[in-house]
Scaffold this motif. Structure first.
Motif, PDB file in Angstrom:
ATOM      1  N   THR A  97      36.520  30.521  12.632  1.00 41.91           N
ATOM      2  CA  THR A  97      35.877  31.035  11.824  1.00 41.91           C
ATOM      3  C   THR A  97      35.210  32.413  12.497  1.00 41.91           C
ATOM      4  O   THR A  97      34.891  33.071  11.656  1.00 41.91           O
ATOM      5  CB  THR A  97      34.480  30.311  11.595  1.00 41.91           C
ATOM      6  OG1 THR A  97      33.822  29.923  12.804  1.00 41.91           O
ATOM      7  CG2 THR A  97      34.791  29.020  10.855  1.00 41.91           C
ATOM      8  N   PHE A  98      35.407  32.634  13.943  1.00 40.64           N
ATOM      9  CA  PHE A  98      34.801  33.743  14.281  1.00 40.64           C
ATOM     10  C   PHE A  98      35.881  34.743  15.197  1.00 40.64           C
ATOM     11  O   PHE A  98      35.601  35.659  15.578  1.00 40.64           O
ATOM     12  CB  PHE A  98      33.968  33.534  15.671  1.00 40.64           C
ATOM     13  CG  PHE A  98      32.274  33.602  15.135  1.00 40.64           C
ATOM     14  CD1 PHE A  98      32.029  33.230  13.977  1.00 40.64           C
ATOM     15  CD2 PHE A  98      31.354  33.761  16.191  1.00 40.64           C
ATOM     16  CE1 PHE A  98      30.805  33.365  13.524  1.00 40.64           C
ATOM     17  CE2 PHE A  98      30.037  33.852  15.608  1.00 40.64           C
ATOM     18  CZ  PHE A  98      29.724  33.669  14.426  1.00 40.64           C
ATOM     19  N   ASN A  99      37.150  34.227  14.618  1.00 36.59           N
ATOM     20  CA  ASN A  99      38.221  35.333  15.112  1.00 36.59           C
ATOM     21  C   ASN A  99      38.284  35.377  17.043  1.00 36.59           C
ATOM     22  O   ASN A  99      38.593  36.324  17.251  1.00 36.59           O
ATOM     23  CB  ASN A  99      38.452  36.514  14.563  1.00 36.59           C
ATOM     24  CG  ASN A  99      38.419  36.340  13.055  1.00 36.59           C
ATOM     25  OD1 ASN A  99      39.215  35.378  12.550  1.00 36.59           O
ATOM     26  ND2 ASN A  99      37.905  37.257  12.166  1.00 36.59           N
ATOM     27  N   THR A 153      28.691  41.306  15.601  1.00 38.65           N
ATOM     28  CA  THR A 153      29.552  41.919  14.648  1.00 38.65           C
ATOM     29  C   THR A 153      30.241  40.943  13.433  1.00 38.65           C
ATOM     30  O   THR A 153      31.154  41.235  12.711  1.00 38.65           O
ATOM     31  CB  THR A 153      30.869  42.057  15.468  1.00 38.65           C
ATOM     32  OG1 THR A 153      31.607  41.076  16.270  1.00 38.65           O
ATOM     33  CG2 THR A 153      30.451  43.252  16.534  1.00 38.65           C
ATOM     34  N   ARG A 154      29.622  39.750  13.302  1.00 40.04           N
ATOM     35  CA  ARG A 154      30.098  38.678  12.491  1.00 40.04           C
ATOM     36  C   ARG A 154      29.184  38.929  11.092  1.00 40.04           C
ATOM     37  O   ARG A 154      27.911  39.069  11.072  1.00 40.04           O
ATOM     38  CB  ARG A 154      29.862  37.340  12.980  1.00 40.04           C
ATOM     39  CG  ARG A 154      31.127  36.773  13.663  1.00 40.04           C
ATOM     40  CD  ARG A 154      31.498  37.770  14.863  1.00 40.04           C
ATOM     41  NE  ARG A 154      32.663  37.253  15.573  1.00 40.04           N
ATOM     42  CZ  ARG A 154      32.795  37.139  17.029  1.00 40.04           C
ATOM     43  NH1 ARG A 154      31.406  37.414  17.677  1.00 40.04           N
ATOM     44  NH2 ARG A 154      33.721  36.747  17.569  1.00 40.04           N
ATOM     45  N   THR A 155      29.950  38.547  10.121  1.00 35.93           N
ATOM     46  CA  THR A 155      29.167  38.525   8.480  1.00 35.93           C
ATOM     47  C   THR A 155      28.474  37.133   8.361  1.00 35.93           C
ATOM     48  O   THR A 155      28.427  36.200   9.185  1.00 35.93           O
ATOM     49  CB  THR A 155      29.927  38.498   7.346  1.00 35.93           C
ATOM     50  OG1 THR A 155      30.930  37.494   7.610  1.00 35.93           O
ATOM     51  CG2 THR A 155      30.991  39.800   7.658  1.00 35.93           C
ATOM     52  N   GLN A 214      30.662  34.456   7.756  1.00 37.56           N
ATOM     53  CA  GLN A 214      31.541  33.750   8.945  1.00 37.56           C
ATOM     54  C   GLN A 214      30.461  32.955   9.850  1.00 37.56           C
ATOM     55  O   GLN A 214      30.903  31.829  10.346  1.00 37.56           O
ATOM     56  CB  GLN A 214      31.839  34.886  10.049  1.00 37.56           C
ATOM     57  CG  GLN A 214      33.009  35.938   9.733  1.00 37.56           C
ATOM     58  CD  GLN A 214      33.362  37.093  10.340  1.00 37.56           C
ATOM     59  OE1 GLN A 214      32.709  37.809  10.514  1.00 37.56           O
ATOM     60  NE2 GLN A 214      34.385  36.707  11.322  1.00 37.56           N
ATOM     61  N   LYS A 215      28.915  33.299   9.801  1.00 40.15           N
ATOM     62  CA  LYS A 215      28.187  32.473  10.321  1.00 40.15           C
ATOM     63  C   LYS A 215      28.003  31.065   9.777  1.00 40.15           C
ATOM     64  O   LYS A 215      28.010  30.008  10.497  1.00 40.15           O
ATOM     65  CB  LYS A 215      26.798  33.362  10.552  1.00 40.15           C
ATOM     66  CG  LYS A 215      27.097  34.642  11.606  1.00 40.15           C
ATOM     67  CD  LYS A 215      25.837  35.252  11.226  1.00 40.15           C
ATOM     68  CE  LYS A 215      25.691  36.739  11.878  1.00 40.15           C
ATOM     69  NZ  LYS A 215      24.483  37.329  11.793  1.00 40.15           N
ATOM     70  N   LEU A 254      31.025  29.149  10.461  1.00 39.33           N
ATOM     71  CA  LEU A 254      30.897  28.537  11.850  1.00 39.33           C
ATOM     72  C   LEU A 254      29.974  27.337  11.892  1.00 39.33           C
ATOM     73  O   LEU A 254      30.538  26.299  12.524  1.00 39.33           O
ATOM     74  CB  LEU A 254      30.459  29.636  12.664  1.00 39.33           C
ATOM     75  CG  LEU A 254      30.065  29.126  14.327  1.00 39.33           C
ATOM     76  CD1 LEU A 254      31.624  28.955  14.954  1.00 39.33           C
ATOM     77  CD2 LEU A 254      29.438  30.267  15.187  1.00 39.33           C
ATOM     78  N   GLU A 273      22.312  36.854  18.921  1.00 39.62           N
ATOM     79  CA  GLU A 273      23.461  38.146  18.628  1.00 39.62           C
ATOM     80  C   GLU A 273      23.209  39.348  19.388  1.00 39.62           C
ATOM     81  O   GLU A 273      21.889  39.626  19.803  1.00 39.62           O
ATOM     82  CB  GLU A 273      23.734  38.528  17.377  1.00 39.62           C
ATOM     83  CG  GLU A 273      24.140  37.587  16.608  1.00 39.62           C
ATOM     84  CD  GLU A 273      24.233  38.037  14.885  1.00 39.62           C
ATOM     85  OE1 GLU A 273      25.269  38.086  14.531  1.00 39.62           O
ATOM     86  OE2 GLU A 273      23.206  38.347  14.312  1.00 39.62           O
TER      87      GLU A 273
END
Length: 126
Positions: free
Chosen positions: A31-33, A76-78, A81-82, A85, A110
């Protein structure tokens, strides 16, 4: 480059703790690359007298199997994405080691990318 701190009640076997590490790493990869081998995690076990939680805060029925997971990561995550996760962590830790979703407590902290040094005194992302 997430850094994870996991806190749980003392007494779980090593395989249980390793399953938590494995599930968290997989969830972050999916999910977070998070790149391969980007694994920086520490687990701390606490005796009952040193581990307190709200058993029903916000209508969530927690048990003594509660696990606190604090993730420090780049900002940097949307939002999607959160959310993905958090959902994936609960799913994977439900499979192994068998945690109930109510007992998976995640906090995401973050930070700016330039706030990391991964060794050698170098600001790797600055």
């Amino acid at each position: 480059m997430p850094l994870l701190h996991i806190s749980l009640r003392a007494g779980k076997p090593e395989a249980y703790r390793q399953a938590i590490f494995d599930g968290l790493y997989r969830a972050m990869r999916e999910t977070f690359n998070v790149p391969e081998d980007d694994q920086f995690m520490a687990a701390t076990e606490h005796e009952a007298a040193n581990f307190r939680y709200g058993a029903s805060y916000l209508g969530v029925a927690r048990s003594d199997d509660l696990v606190f997971i604090q993730i420090t990561a780049n900002d940097t995550r949307t939002l999607d994405q959160k959310k993905a996760l958090f959902r994936r962590i609960a799913e994977l830790l439900g499979d192994k080691p068998g945690l109930r979703p109510e007992d998976v407590f995640v906090s995401l902290v973050e930070v700016a990318k330039e706030n990391w040094s991964l060794g050698n005194g170098v600001a790797h992302y600055a």
